[in-house]
Design an enzyme around this catalytic site. Structure first.
Site, PDB file in Angstrom:
ATOM      1  N   ARG A 152     -26.825 -12.618 -15.098  1.00  0.00           N
ATOM      2  CA  ARG A 152     -26.060 -13.633 -15.845  1.00  0.00           C
ATOM      3  C   ARG A 152     -26.710 -14.992 -15.662  1.00  0.00           C
ATOM      4  O   ARG A 152     -26.907 -15.744 -16.608  1.00  0.00           O
ATOM      5  CB  ARG A 152     -24.609 -13.651 -15.386  1.00  0.00           C
ATOM      6  CG  ARG A 152     -23.683 -12.739 -16.163  1.00  0.00           C
ATOM      7  CD  ARG A 152     -24.204 -11.303 -16.289  1.00  0.00           C
ATOM      8  NE  ARG A 152     -23.228 -10.417 -16.891  1.00  0.00           N
ATOM      9  CZ  ARG A 152     -22.278  -9.778 -16.214  1.00  0.00           C
ATOM     10  NH1 ARG A 152     -22.209  -9.881 -14.883  1.00  0.00           N
ATOM     11  NH2 ARG A 152     -21.419  -9.002 -16.845  1.00  0.00           N
ATOM     12  N   ASP A 181     -28.403  -6.961 -17.557  1.00  0.00           N
ATOM     13  CA  ASP A 181     -27.060  -7.007 -18.143  1.00  0.00           C
ATOM     14  C   ASP A 181     -27.188  -7.436 -19.606  1.00  0.00           C
ATOM     15  O   ASP A 181     -28.288  -7.626 -20.125  1.00  0.00           O
ATOM     16  CB  ASP A 181     -26.143  -7.948 -17.344  1.00  0.00           C
ATOM     17  CG  ASP A 181     -24.690  -7.452 -17.359  1.00  0.00           C
ATOM     18  OD1 ASP A 181     -24.134  -7.306 -18.462  1.00  0.00           O
ATOM     19  OD2 ASP A 181     -24.128  -7.181 -16.286  1.00  0.00           O
ATOM     20  N   HIS A 252     -23.494  -2.778 -20.736  1.00  0.00           N
ATOM     21  CA  HIS A 252     -24.176  -3.940 -20.138  1.00  0.00           C
ATOM     22  C   HIS A 252     -25.674  -3.901 -20.436  1.00  0.00           C
ATOM     23  O   HIS A 252     -26.494  -4.239 -19.575  1.00  0.00           O
ATOM     24  CB  HIS A 252     -23.921  -3.986 -18.625  1.00  0.00           C
ATOM     25  CG  HIS A 252     -22.507  -4.356 -18.270  1.00  0.00           C
ATOM     26  ND1 HIS A 252     -22.017  -5.646 -18.387  1.00  0.00           N
ATOM     27  CD2 HIS A 252     -21.459  -3.612 -17.840  1.00  0.00           C
ATOM     28  CE1 HIS A 252     -20.740  -5.678 -18.018  1.00  0.00           C
ATOM     29  NE2 HIS A 252     -20.369  -4.455 -17.699  1.00  0.00           N
ATOM     30  N   ASP A 318     -20.835   0.793 -15.147  1.00  0.00           N
ATOM     31  CA  ASP A 318     -19.499   0.198 -15.254  1.00  0.00           C
ATOM     32  C   ASP A 318     -19.214  -0.219 -16.695  1.00  0.00           C
ATOM     33  O   ASP A 318     -20.125  -0.421 -17.483  1.00  0.00           O
ATOM     34  CB  ASP A 318     -19.370  -1.021 -14.331  1.00  0.00           C
ATOM     35  CG  ASP A 318     -20.445  -2.066 -14.604  1.00  0.00           C
ATOM     36  OD1 ASP A 318     -21.573  -1.662 -14.974  1.00  0.00           O
ATOM     37  OD2 ASP A 318     -20.167  -3.265 -14.469  1.00  0.00           O
ATOM     38  N   GLU A 319     -17.946  -0.333 -17.031  1.00  0.00           N
ATOM     39  CA  GLU A 319     -17.454  -1.011 -18.233  1.00  0.00           C
ATOM     40  C   GLU A 319     -18.221  -0.636 -19.512  1.00  0.00           C
ATOM     41  O   GLU A 319     -19.009  -1.421 -20.026  1.00  0.00           O
ATOM     42  CB  GLU A 319     -17.514  -2.528 -18.011  1.00  0.00           C
ATOM     43  CG  GLU A 319     -16.621  -2.976 -16.876  1.00  0.00           C
ATOM     44  CD  GLU A 319     -16.688  -4.469 -16.591  1.00  0.00           C
ATOM     45  OE1 GLU A 319     -15.635  -5.042 -16.307  1.00  0.00           O
ATOM     46  OE2 GLU A 319     -17.790  -5.045 -16.653  1.00  0.00           O
ATOM     47  N   ASP A 412     -17.126 -14.431  -6.490  1.00  0.00           N
ATOM     48  CA  ASP A 412     -17.113 -15.409  -7.600  1.00  0.00           C
ATOM     49  C   ASP A 412     -15.669 -15.800  -7.917  1.00  0.00           C
ATOM     50  O   ASP A 412     -15.432 -16.798  -8.605  1.00  0.00           O
ATOM     51  CB  ASP A 412     -17.810 -14.850  -8.841  1.00  0.00           C
ATOM     52  CG  ASP A 412     -17.305 -13.467  -9.226  1.00  0.00           C
ATOM     53  OD1 ASP A 412     -17.137 -12.609  -8.334  1.00  0.00           O
ATOM     54  OD2 ASP A 412     -17.069 -13.235 -10.428  1.00  0.00           O
ATOM     55  N   TRP A 460     -20.804 -12.188  -8.712  1.00  0.00           N
ATOM     56  CA  TRP A 460     -21.155 -12.240 -10.134  1.00  0.00           C
ATOM     57  C   TRP A 460     -21.403 -13.691 -10.506  1.00  0.00           C
ATOM     58  O   TRP A 460     -20.781 -14.610  -9.940  1.00  0.00           O
ATOM     59  CB  TRP A 460     -20.022 -11.639 -10.976  1.00  0.00           C
ATOM     60  CG  TRP A 460     -19.778 -10.204 -10.615  1.00  0.00           C
ATOM     61  CD1 TRP A 460     -18.776  -9.718  -9.824  1.00  0.00           C
ATOM     62  CD2 TRP A 460     -20.574  -9.072 -10.985  1.00  0.00           C
ATOM     63  NE1 TRP A 460     -18.902  -8.351  -9.692  1.00  0.00           N
ATOM     64  CE2 TRP A 460     -19.992  -7.927 -10.386  1.00  0.00           C
ATOM     65  CE3 TRP A 460     -21.726  -8.912 -11.765  1.00  0.00           C
ATOM     66  CZ2 TRP A 460     -20.519  -6.652 -10.549  1.00  0.00           C
ATOM     67  CZ3 TRP A 460     -22.244  -7.633 -11.918  1.00  0.00           C
ATOM     68  CH2 TRP A 460     -21.648  -6.517 -11.326  1.00  0.00           C
ATOM     69  N   GLU A 462     -21.586 -15.329 -13.789  1.00  0.00           N
ATOM     70  CA  GLU A 462     -21.305 -15.982 -15.078  1.00  0.00           C
ATOM     71  C   GLU A 462     -21.061 -17.477 -14.880  1.00  0.00           C
ATOM     72  O   GLU A 462     -21.525 -18.307 -15.667  1.00  0.00           O
ATOM     73  CB  GLU A 462     -20.063 -15.381 -15.730  1.00  0.00           C
ATOM     74  CG  GLU A 462     -20.237 -13.976 -16.263  1.00  0.00           C
ATOM     75  CD  GLU A 462     -19.830 -12.914 -15.257  1.00  0.00           C
ATOM     76  OE1 GLU A 462     -19.903 -13.187 -14.036  1.00  0.00           O
ATOM     77  OE2 GLU A 462     -19.456 -11.804 -15.680  1.00  0.00           O
TER      78      GLU A 462
HETATM   79  C1  ACM Z   1     -17.927  -4.691 -12.212  1.00  0.00           C
HETATM   80  O1  ACM Z   1     -17.287  -5.625 -11.718  1.00  0.00           O
HETATM   81  N1  ACM Z   1     -17.992  -4.551 -13.532  1.00  0.00           N
HETATM   82  C2  ACM Z   1     -18.590  -3.711 -11.379  1.00  0.00           C
END
Ligand code: ACM
Length: 551
Positions: A152, A181, A252, A318-319, A412, A460, A462
């Site tokens: 990020r 990502d 991602h 993930d996600e 974060d 993280w 961002e």
């Molecule tokens: C995550 O926080 N998407 C692993």
């Protein structure tokens, strides 16, 4: 842990027995090690030599002022440290000797962590007192990790090396690097130059929470060459830190798809090319589950394993939004052909194919826990971020697990409830809350077929657009995390930790140039007035989830 010496150390050692008075070290100090511990000797010679200005004289391990001795009876990460008429370290292996060396530097005061003598006039002639003491120490967990998202926001290599140095001071031993990502691809891959040529930068970025719809009009980018990463790996290895690279699939992945559109489901469905994502959040742009994508990522991983000797390589996982696959005839046909109930199964199927490729390279796969919903690869190491459940399920099924629940160990997330926290996002995650973390809830019986290897804090980025912002988010919470991962729970004492933190440890961080969050809150220049965050409330979310489930 007792005595004045123990009251200075973070993470707290297992046992301390204070002696009386001090041993004075000076420019005549000599250093010797058994040959098995030479890497620790070399590191200590450089670190202590830099801070003091001394040229530490080589001497036999049996008679040097500072002696590193191998004791095969001890665990590899364990050590004993005796300061009396000499500094005598016994270690089970190079890692234990390295941790003893870190403890010695902490005992010598914050100036021992500087990179050159800072006393007026150079100061290297003055003796440095070391309190006489006897310490016995070893870690609670074998996996003591931090994840850093360099996708990020890119962290320049010099700052990354510094981040590793500060981790090492805390006896942390795993750095999970989130290298790819939607918003950026940060690792040079020789076979696919556009991954960094196109994928390593974006036009601009969301300013604060993406929900505010504000952008900063500033291009952002950067990447590590393979030589950079080999340097990072070697630097970390010298400090007994394993670097786990993460190449996140099949979500991602928008930066990769921007570089090579044939990898994307949307592009193949005619929704047009995508750019490296400028927004935060979860992009619906996902990989096409095809031979092309598999071949591409196998080739990428072939280069990744050449750079990173880590026993684990992370495939993320993930996600993964399903929208594009649900709207794709090809994805639905592919799922049917593979005998999957629906396109959701493509997610873990794809990760398992790549895991087999890693297996052929002799590496295990590290994944985020949602992969477990569709079946884990063999020998997977599962990072449990969606609360504890994914991890507990994996432990029940015999997998290795590291715990990193979002509501406990996401650094974060905001450190206090105040509006002056810079870009306040996520759950309130105070220093004390982090310190109180336990990798398993109290009511869970720890007897599982799987192994709980330890835990990791996730950072993280961002909203952390510079190393200064990362340091603000990480410290001193990562100091608390280090103690949780290293020290015994029965020695856990928040007031004692705070006393050591404010009495000694913050000065160490200052000596290392770490711009931590002060206990009183952010300095004016650490605030980000007007940049919108996104505050979440864990209890309210739990109540809503329970209501949704019930209703
Ligand atoms: C995550 O926080 N998407 C692993």
């Amino acid at each position: 842990m007792t005595g004045t010496v123990g009251h200075q150390l973070i993470p707290a050692p297992r046992a301390v027995r204070d002696g009386s008075g001090v041993l004075e070290l000076d420019g005549t100090t000599s250093l010797g090690a058994d040959p098995e511990l030479n890497t620790a000797r070399r590191w200590l010679s450089r670190a202590l030599g830099a801070a003091t200005g001394w040229d530490l004289m080589p001497a036999p391990a049996g008679s040097a002022t500072i002696r590193l001795r191998l004791d095969p009876e001890l665990d590899a990460e364990a050590y004993r440290l005796d300061v009396d008429t000499a500094v005598v370290i016994h270690a089970g292996g190079p890692a234990g000797a390295f941790y003893a060396a870190q403890t010695l530097l902490q005992l010598m005061g914050p100036a021992a962590l500087r990179q050159a003598p800072a006393a007026p006039g150079g100061g290297s002639a003055d003796p440095w007192p070391v309190p006489r003491t006897h310490i016995e120490d070893r870690p609670r967990f074998g996996y003591r990790g931090a994840m850093l998202d360099v996708a990020r926001h890119f962290m320049p290599k010099d700052n990354l090396l510094r981040f590793i140095e500060v981790m090492a001071m805390h006896k942390l031993n795993v750095l999970h690097l989130h290298l790819t990502d939607d918003q950026g691809w940060r690792i040079q891959i020789n076979r696919y130059p556009k991954l960094t040529g196109t994928g390593a930068w974006r036009r601009e970025s969301s300013r604060g929470s993406w929900r505010a719809g504000v952008f900063d009009s500033l291009p952002h980018g950067g990447f590590y060459t393979q030589d950079d990463l080999r340097e990072v790996v070697a630097f970390a290895a010298e400090r007994h830190i394993t670097v786990i690279p993460e190449v996140d699939v099949p979500g991602h992945s928008q930066a990769a798809i921007a570089a090579y559109p044939e990898l994307g489901t949307g592009a193949l469905n005619g929704t047009g090319p995508v750019e490296v994502w400028t927004r935060w959040g979860i992009s619906e742009t996902v990989l096409e589950i095809s031979d092309t994508s598999l071949e591409f990522y196998r080739n990428v991983l072939d280069e990744v394993v050449e750079i990173f000797p880590s026993p684990w390589i992370s495939l993320g996982g993930d996600e993964v939004p399903l929208t594009q696959w649900q709207n794709s005839d090809r994805a639905r046909a592919q799922a049917a052909a593979l005998g999957l109930a629906d396109v959701a199964g493509l997610h873990s199927w794809f990760v398992r194919q790549l895991a087999l490729h890693l297996e052929a390279h002799g590496r295990a796969t590290h994944v985020w826990d949602e992969i477990g919903d569709g079946g884990l690869p063999d020998r997977a190491l599962v990072a449990s971020w969606r609360d504890y459940e994914g991890g507990i399920e994996a432990l029940k099924n015999g997998y290795d697990v590291v715990m990193c629940p979002e509501h406990k160990l996401y650094l974060d997330h905001r450190q206090a409830d105040g509006d002056d926290e810079p870009v306040p996002v996520g759950f309130v995650t105070t220093l004390q809350a982090v310190y109180d973390f336990e990798p398993l809830p109290q009511d869970v019986d720890p007897a599982f077929p799987g192994r709980l290897l330890g835990a990791q804090a996730n950072i993280w980025t961002e909203h952390l657009d510079s190393p200064r912002r990362v340091n603000y988010a990480a410290y001193p919470r990562l100091s608390a995390v280090a103690e949780v991962f290293w020290s015994r729970p029965e020695d856990r004492d928040y007031d004692g930790f705070l006393a050591r933190l404010t009495g000694a440890h913050l000065k160490r961080l200052e000596a290392m140039g770490v711009e931590y969050r002060a206990p009183s809150g952010p300095n004016p220049w650490q605030q980000r007035p007007g940049v919108e965050g996104w505050k979440r409330d864990y209890d309210a979310e739990q109540r809503t989830a329970a209501g949704t489930a019930a209703g």
